[in-house]
Design a protein around this motif. Structure first.
Motif, mmCIF file in Angstrom:
data_model
loop_
_atom_site.group_PDB
_atom_site.id
_atom_site.type_symbol
_atom_site.label_atom_id
_atom_site.label_comp_id
_atom_site.label_asym_id
_atom_site.label_seq_id
_atom_site.Cartn_x
_atom_site.Cartn_y
_atom_site.Cartn_z
ATOM 1 N N ALA A 1 -117.725 29.073 -40.846
ATOM 2 C CA ALA A 1 -117.140 27.728 -40.919
ATOM 3 C C ALA A 1 -116.351 27.457 -39.644
ATOM 4 O O ALA A 1 -115.936 28.381 -38.935
ATOM 5 N N VAL A 2 -116.138 26.182 -39.333
ATOM 6 C CA VAL A 2 -115.370 25.833 -38.131
ATOM 7 C C VAL A 2 -113.912 26.222 -38.359
ATOM 8 O O VAL A 2 -113.269 25.710 -39.279
ATOM 9 N N PRO A 3 -113.359 27.133 -37.557
ATOM 10 C CA PRO A 3 -111.973 27.573 -37.750
ATOM 11 C C PRO A 3 -110.986 26.414 -37.550
ATOM 12 O O PRO A 3 -111.225 25.522 -36.721
ATOM 13 N N PRO A 4 -109.878 26.406 -38.295
ATOM 14 C CA PRO A 4 -108.899 25.324 -38.169
ATOM 15 C C PRO A 4 -108.404 25.103 -36.741
ATOM 16 O O PRO A 4 -108.198 23.961 -36.325
ATOM 17 N N TYR B 1 -118.723 25.703 -30.460
ATOM 18 C CA TYR B 1 -118.516 26.860 -31.342
ATOM 19 C C TYR B 1 -119.814 27.208 -32.075
ATOM 20 O O TYR B 1 -120.208 28.379 -32.149
ATOM 21 N N GLN B 2 -120.479 26.226 -32.592
ATOM 22 C CA GLN B 2 -121.735 26.468 -33.311
ATOM 23 C C GLN B 2 -122.832 26.979 -32.376
ATOM 24 O O GLN B 2 -123.618 27.849 -32.741
ATOM 25 N N GLU B 3 -122.862 26.450 -31.151
ATOM 26 C CA GLU B 3 -123.824 26.952 -30.163
ATOM 27 C C GLU B 3 -123.535 28.402 -29.800
ATOM 28 O O GLU B 3 -124.450 29.203 -29.595
ATOM 29 N N ASP B 4 -122.251 28.730 -29.698
ATOM 30 C CA ASP B 4 -121.860 30.105 -29.383
ATOM 31 C C ASP B 4 -122.348 31.062 -30.463
ATOM 32 O O ASP B 4 -122.828 32.164 -30.165
#
Length: 613
Positions: free
Chosen positions: A414-417, A432-435
């Motif tokens: 999940a995307v971290p806060p 972030y998702q690409e990483d």
């Protein structure tokens, strides 16, 4: 006429010859390009080469990643011979550069300063290879390794005598056995954790990261692992010989450390749970500085466990040789301090008490604390501990969790806060998702290069430049754990790593790491040497990597090809077998991968030992 005719014929033949040579050159050039593109069979059988097409990069033998005791040194006569690093004396077998006892004794005892990191100056650094003792053996695979350690690897018996009645460790023949006991859990860590679980939601993924202050041999952390909880355990290098060394040999995350005068090397809001099990830390000293530091690294909604003095003082104050008034006052001070931190007491029974930190400051009624004014609560490397309280992120509602409420494993991807709220400079939800996609791809490639990655053979894993934690996330399983290191000169992303439910630490690779020799089975170093090329000597970093890497352990470097060529030349004199392979996207990508295996060798016997099994 004859002469003129012959001259004309020679010119014709020369023209044809030139044309044929050019045609052949073009043909072989196209053939080579086709093979290198990945469509030709040649790509699958040849070792990739560097950008300079250096034929000396081609090895005659494959690396062997299996456990063994005799590896022939690879000799490349076509290259200049690398500088050869000699073995250190066997007295340095357990050398920890920044926590050496002789150096520590020169520093003040106040606030445990002498137990903190004190690294050697440049002129005192060792430039030799730390040896394993004769008889060193590959640790038992997990989960057997949790309970058994080879005596030859950690030949220290003092804890078997000193802690005999507390069930820490037993000596049996040529192995140590760890029954899972501890000073405050003589019935075993499982029973102790079961009691915690009656109050703390350990089983549903709400608790994923934990901190053990003064961990002993880390049995608490060892038994939390089967419940999918990662504990960062630490203890000083003191007269309790080899505590952290035992923990790491068992395959449990741990570092040498102490609550002293310097902030802990972890970001704020990192841990879901923290405990002190008879750790004897003076929690109320220095205006509650140590408990305030635990508060800094404890997530809103997190839990703090205190077992041991002064809890249950009515039963034990005579045993502790303290007055009733003294221990009663100490517990009252802890209670008042916890209340000022917005911690709510949830449980006290027998020797254990549990507090819960409020979800946010809006739900906290206490206004009497000194709030820290620093802009960056994660700037902690060699920073003095303070007596102020680190504020939690602002919220709009009293029941809102200040750091999000996702459970593990959902929080892993999940995307971290910190990213969702724009707190990490240059990192967006999309990047972030690409990483994550990129590191899944990289790890799949690593597993093809070395099929032991992802198995229990590589239990203790380190990522020296962890970024957003993508490598560790892609590798996540109960077969291994990853120490995610965020260099102090890199972008500060360690908070993101903890929000994903992973663990890690800040570190400067110009210094020694806070661990014993032979701690890690696999080290991942992506971009480390490009990052540090103008900061300190690359040779020093490589020697430190050799110190903390087990015999027959592996390293994966990912960096620019010219950087890796420099690294490869140095490791040629370090008893490492190495080869460079191309980036998974093909040979034209300037980033390459260097894979190495550390040879098995021990003190006093050259490259290998007798057939110790």
């Amino acid at each position: 006429m004859k002469s003129k005719h012959n001259s004309s014929g020679n010119r014709t033949r020369s023209t044809i010859t030139i044309f044929v040579v050019i045609a052949l050159c073009c043909f072989f050039y196209l053939l080579g390009a086709w093979q290198k593109s990945g469509f030709g069979k040649g790509d699958s059988i040849a070792f990739p080469v560097t950008k300079q097409t250096d034929c000396s990069n081609v090895f005659s033998t494959d690396l062997n990643f299996e456990t063994h005791h005799n590896i022939e040194e690879i000799v490349e006569p076509s290259e200049p011979k690398a500088k050869e690093f000699k073995p250190c004396d066997v007295k340095y077998a357990d050398y920890t550069p920044c926590q050496e006892q002789d150096r520590a004794m020169k520093f003040p005892r106040e606030n445990m300063i002498y137990r903190e990191r004190h690294c050697p100056p440049e002129e005192e650094k060792l430039h030799c290879l730390i040896p394993a003792r004769k008889g060193y053996m590959t640790p038992f695979p997990w989960p057997k390794g949790r309970d058994y350690v080879h005596y030859a690897n950690v030949p220290y018996k003092s804890l078997t005598v000193e802690k005999a009645v507390q069930n820490w460790v037993q000596f049996q023949g040529n192995v140590f056995k760890f029954p899972g006991g501890g000073t405050m859990f003589p019935q075993g860590a499982d029973a102790y954790i079961n009691e915690l679980a009656s109050v703390i939601p350990i089983s549903d993924g709400s608790v994923r990261t934990a901190l053990d202050t003064g961990c002993g041999v880390a049995s608490w952390g060892a038994y939390l692992l089967k419940r999918n909880v990662l504990a960062m355990s630490f203890a000083p290098r003191d007269n309790h010989e080899a505590q952290v060394q035992f923990a790491l040999e068992r395959g449990v995350p741990a570092v040498i450390g102490v609550l002293g005068s310097i902030r802990l090397p972890y970001p704020s809001r990192a841990f879901d749970m923290a405990q002190c099990s008879r750790c004897l830390i003076p929690w109320t000293a220095n205006d509650g500085m140590y408990l305030k530091e635990v508060d800094r690294v404890l997530r809103p909604g997190g839990y703090w466990i205190l077992s041991g003095p002064p809890i249950n003082w009515k039963t034990y104050y005579k045993t502790w040789k303290r007055s009733k008034e003294d221990v009663q006052a100490e517990q009252r001070q802890i209670e008042a301090l916890a209340e000022s931190l917005c911690w709510e007491k949830k449980y006290e029974k027998g020797d254990m008490a549990i507090w819960k930190k409020k979800f946010n400051t809006k739900s906290c009624k206490s206004k009497s604390v000194n709030v820290c004014q620093t802009e960056d609560a994660d700037d902690v490397w060699y920073k003095k501990m303070d007596t102020c309280v680190t504020p939690s992120p602002e919220v709009t509602k009293a029941n809102e969790v200040a750091v999000g409420a996702l459970k593990f494993p959902a929080r892993l991807y999940a995307v971290p806060p910190r990213i969702a709220n724009g707190l990490v400079d240059g990192v967006t939800t999309e990047s972030y998702q690409e990483d994550n996609k990129l590191w899944k791809k990289h790890v799949n490639t690593y597993k093809r290069i070395n099929n032991l990655i992802g198995t229990t053979r590589y239990r203790n894993v380190m990522d020296m430049n962890a970024g957003l934690g993508g490598f560790a996330a892609a590798l996540e399983s109960q077969k291994s754990w990853v120490m995610n290191v965020v260099p102090t000169i890199a972008k500060n992303t360690l908070g993101v790593i903890y929000e994903r439910g992973l663990i890690g630490i800040y570190h400067d690779w110009c210094e020694g790491f806070s661990t014993y020799p032979r701690s890690y089975d696999l080290i991942h170093a992506s971009g480390v040497f490009s990052l540090y090329k103008n900061e300190c000597n690359l040779e020093d970093i490589l020697l430190e990597m050799d110190r903390i890497l087990r015999p027959e352990g592996a390293v994966i470097f990912r960096d620019e090809v010219d950087v890796l060529n420099k690294v490869r030349k140095i490791v040629g004199g370090m008893r490492w077998d190495a080869k460079i392979v191309d980036h998974e996207d093909g040979p034209l990508v300037p980033e390459k991968v260097l894979v190495v295996v550390k040879q098995y060798w021990v003190a006093g016997s050259g490259n290998s030992t007798s057939n110790d099994q």
